[in-house]
Design an enzyme around this catalytic site. Structure first.
Site, PDB file in Angstrom:
ATOM      1  N   LYS A 293       0.819  -1.173   0.129  1.00  0.00           N
ATOM      2  CA  LYS A 293       0.088   0.088   0.042  1.00  0.00           C
ATOM      3  C   LYS A 293       0.778   1.207  -0.161  1.00  0.00           C
ATOM      4  O   LYS A 293       0.399   2.472  -0.712  1.00  0.00           O
ATOM      5  CB  LYS A 293      -1.014  -0.180   1.218  1.00  0.00           C
TER       6      LYS A 293
ATOM      7  N   ASN B 128      -4.943   1.952  -1.612  1.00  0.00           N
ATOM      8  CA  ASN B 128      -5.589   0.810  -1.959  1.00  0.00           C
ATOM      9  C   ASN B 128      -6.111   0.511  -3.184  1.00  0.00           C
ATOM     10  O   ASN B 128      -6.870  -0.598  -3.547  1.00  0.00           O
ATOM     11  CB  ASN B 128      -6.423   0.297  -0.754  1.00  0.00           C
TER      12      ASN B 128
ATOM     13  N   GLY C  19      -1.160  -3.395  16.783  1.00  0.00           N
ATOM     14  CA  GLY C  19      -0.436  -3.553  15.519  1.00  0.00           C
ATOM     15  C   GLY C  19       0.161  -2.150  14.771  1.00  0.00           C
ATOM     16  O   GLY C  19      -0.714  -0.965  15.470  1.00  0.00           O
ATOM     17  N   ALA C  20       0.714  -2.172  13.832  1.00  0.00           N
ATOM     18  CA  ALA C  20       1.076  -0.989  13.377  1.00  0.00           C
ATOM     19  C   ALA C  20       1.403  -1.322  12.050  1.00  0.00           C
ATOM     20  O   ALA C  20       2.205  -0.503  11.238  1.00  0.00           O
ATOM     21  CB  ALA C  20       2.592  -0.376  13.957  1.00  0.00           C
TER      22      ALA C  20
ATOM     23  N   GLY D 100       0.051  -1.946   7.540  1.00  0.00           N
ATOM     24  CA  GLY D 100      -0.487  -1.336   6.692  1.00  0.00           C
ATOM     25  C   GLY D 100      -1.776  -0.831   6.662  1.00  0.00           C
ATOM     26  O   GLY D 100      -1.860   0.551   6.302  1.00  0.00           O
TER      27      GLY D 100
ATOM     28  N   TYR E 234     -11.741 -10.585   9.296  1.00  0.00           N
ATOM     29  CA  TYR E 234     -13.203 -11.021   9.195  1.00  0.00           C
ATOM     30  C   TYR E 234     -13.320 -12.568   8.667  1.00  0.00           C
ATOM     31  O   TYR E 234     -14.378 -13.125   8.623  1.00  0.00           O
ATOM     32  CB  TYR E 234     -13.996 -10.107   8.010  1.00  0.00           C
TER      33      TYR E 234
ATOM     34  N   GLY F 256     -14.140  -7.326  10.962  1.00  0.00           N
ATOM     35  CA  GLY F 256     -13.646  -6.104   9.663  1.00  0.00           C
ATOM     36  C   GLY F 256     -14.512  -6.551   8.547  1.00  0.00           C
ATOM     37  O   GLY F 256     -14.238  -5.928   7.584  1.00  0.00           O
TER      38      GLY F 256
HETATM   39  P1  ATR Z   1       2.836  -5.107   7.614  1.00  0.00           P
HETATM   40  O1  ATR Z   1       3.383  -5.190   8.692  1.00  0.00           O
HETATM   41  O2  ATR Z   1       3.820  -5.704   6.572  1.00  0.00           O
HETATM   42  O3  ATR Z   1       2.211  -4.087   6.934  1.00  0.00           O
HETATM   43  P2  ATR Z   1       0.448  -6.338   8.094  1.00  0.00           P
HETATM   44  O4  ATR Z   1      -0.257  -7.533   7.959  1.00  0.00           O
HETATM   45  O5  ATR Z   1      -0.115  -5.165   7.604  1.00  0.00           O
HETATM   46  O6  ATR Z   1       1.942  -6.208   7.598  1.00  0.00           O
HETATM   47  O7  ATR Z   1       0.572  -5.960   9.926  1.00  0.00           O
HETATM   48  C1  ATR Z   1       0.922  -7.062  10.614  1.00  0.00           C
HETATM   49  C2  ATR Z   1       0.841  -6.719  12.150  1.00  0.00           C
HETATM   50  O8  ATR Z   1       0.748  -7.812  12.812  1.00  0.00           O
HETATM   51  C3  ATR Z   1       2.137  -5.996  12.300  1.00  0.00           C
HETATM   52  O9  ATR Z   1       1.656  -4.901  13.583  1.00  0.00           O
HETATM   53  C4  ATR Z   1       3.006  -6.927  13.039  1.00  0.00           C
HETATM   54  O10 ATR Z   1       3.820  -6.620  14.333  1.00  0.00           O
HETATM   55  P3  ATR Z   1       5.370  -6.306  13.606  1.00  0.00           P
HETATM   56  O11 ATR Z   1       5.317  -4.860  13.386  1.00  0.00           O
HETATM   57  O12 ATR Z   1       6.033  -6.412  15.132  1.00  0.00           O
HETATM   58  O13 ATR Z   1       5.615  -7.348  12.732  1.00  0.00           O
HETATM   59  C5  ATR Z   1       1.910  -7.964  13.704  1.00  0.00           C
HETATM   60  N1  ATR Z   1       2.101  -9.242  14.228  1.00  0.00           N
HETATM   61  C6  ATR Z   1       2.431 -10.375  13.291  1.00  0.00           C
HETATM   62  N2  ATR Z   1       2.601 -11.223  13.834  1.00  0.00           N
HETATM   63  C7  ATR Z   1       2.610 -10.941  15.181  1.00  0.00           C
HETATM   64  C8  ATR Z   1       3.073 -12.053  16.316  1.00  0.00           C
HETATM   65  N3  ATR Z   1       3.356 -13.139  16.515  1.00  0.00           N
HETATM   66  N4  ATR Z   1       2.964 -11.068  17.863  1.00  0.00           N
HETATM   67  C9  ATR Z   1       2.796  -9.787  17.759  1.00  0.00           C
HETATM   68  N5  ATR Z   1       2.240  -9.160  16.691  1.00  0.00           N
HETATM   69  C10 ATR Z   1       2.399  -9.604  15.413  1.00  0.00           C
END
Ligand code: ATR
Length: 264
Positions: free
Chosen positions: A65, A86, A125-126, A128, A210, A231
């Site tokens: 994105k 998107n 989370g942080a 996309g 979702y 969602g």
């Molecule tokens: P992207 O990070 O590439 O944008 P996303 O699917 O939009 O992908 O985001 C995945 C989110 O899930 C992130 O916030 C990720 O945390 P990190 O930034 O530390 O990677 C979180 N996430 C994925 N697996 C996780 C886990 N096992 N424990 C905690 N957070 C997790």
């Protein structure tokens, strides 16, 4: 035949083709919508094919994105402010990037009849979709936005886009009215390793996921006596807005659509 696509990696899970093709049929538009998995180094070529109008328009999902912005001519103000695109459309010689996730989240919350005004919102989370959620929440006049992400630096990075974000350690559950799971935890029935037992009730648990329709996160929230929402509507309404941008038609959201998005 006119062609539309969604790009991402992975892309197999995407329900966008089901939804967009349903609306194309309903509106008797002769076009197809497919999903394409791309590697990062294939994005430029793909976007060129949109500029050449071999592909009329496309959606963009995780993890591209932000990446696609490099190849676009213009951004809507919402896409600019969230640095997240998107939906891409070709308009008067320009490739334009839109962000319809914001409107998707907004409509989903409106449908819930839940007032976000003056609420403390904790986002897990942080990734996309988080800038879009923050953007929408700020317009709803929430009191406070708290971000908790496993990788704290990524949460802090959101401060370059937005002011007044409160970043806390992953594993720490501060007081909140609304908690939003924007991590990918739950897609495969994983549990989020946080202790919700003292959270209490009368809060809103919202999951961007979702499918499954009730993640462990939502189940825990519900069992503690909280309001929960997945969602699905956010997903449907981001697609609705994209359809409107490409075809200038507001497609119908009906029960059949809701059923379409149930598990394959
Ligand atoms: P992207 O990070 O590439 O944008 P996303 O699917 O939009 O992908 O985001 C995945 C989110 O899930 C992130 O916030 C990720 O945390 P990190 O930034 O530390 O990677 C979180 N996430 C994925 N697996 C996780 C886990 N096992 N424990 C905690 N957070 C997790």
């Amino acid at each position: 035949m006119k062609r539309y696509s969604v790009i991402g990696n992975p892309i197999n899970h995407s329900f966008s083709p089901k939804l967009q093709n349903y609306w194309l049929r309903m509106n008797k538009i002769e076009a197809t919508y497919d999903k394409i998995q791309l590697k990062e180094n294939e994005i430029k070529n793909f976007i060129d094919s949109v500029k050449e109008q071999k592909i009329i328009g496309c959606n963009v999902t995780v993890p591209y994105k932000k990446t696609v912005i490099n190849y676009l001519d213009k951004l809507s103000s919402e896409a600019e402010q969230t640095q997240s695109v998107n939906t891409i459309v070709f308009n008067r010689g320009n490739l334009v990037g839109h962000n319809t996730d914001i409107a998707g989240f907004n409509t989903a919350i409106k449908n819930l009849n839940y007032s976000m005004k003056n609420k403390k919102v904790l986002i897990l989370g942080a990734g996309g979709v988080v800038p879009s959620i923050i953007f929408a929440l700020k317009k709803m006049d929430v009191l406070e936005i708290i971000i908790s992400n496993r990788t704290k630096e990524k949460a802090k990075g959101l401060n370059t886009l937005f002011s007044d974000l409160n970043v806390v350690e992953w594993g720490h559950l501060p007081d909140f009215d609304v908690i939003i799971n924007a991590t990918s935890l739950g897609l495969n029935n994983e549990k989020i390793n946080l202790d919700f037992s003292k959270v209490g009730n009368n809060k809103l648990f919202y999951d961007v996921i979702y499918n499954p329709s009730e993640t462990n996160f939502l189940k825990t929230g519900r069992e503690l006596g909280n309001k929960t929402e997945n969602g699905k509507l956010m997903f449907i309404y981001q697609a609705f807005e994209a359809f409107k941008i490409w075809h200038n038609i507001e497609p119908e959201v009906n029960n059949e659509i809701l059923k379409l998005l149930e598990n394959d």
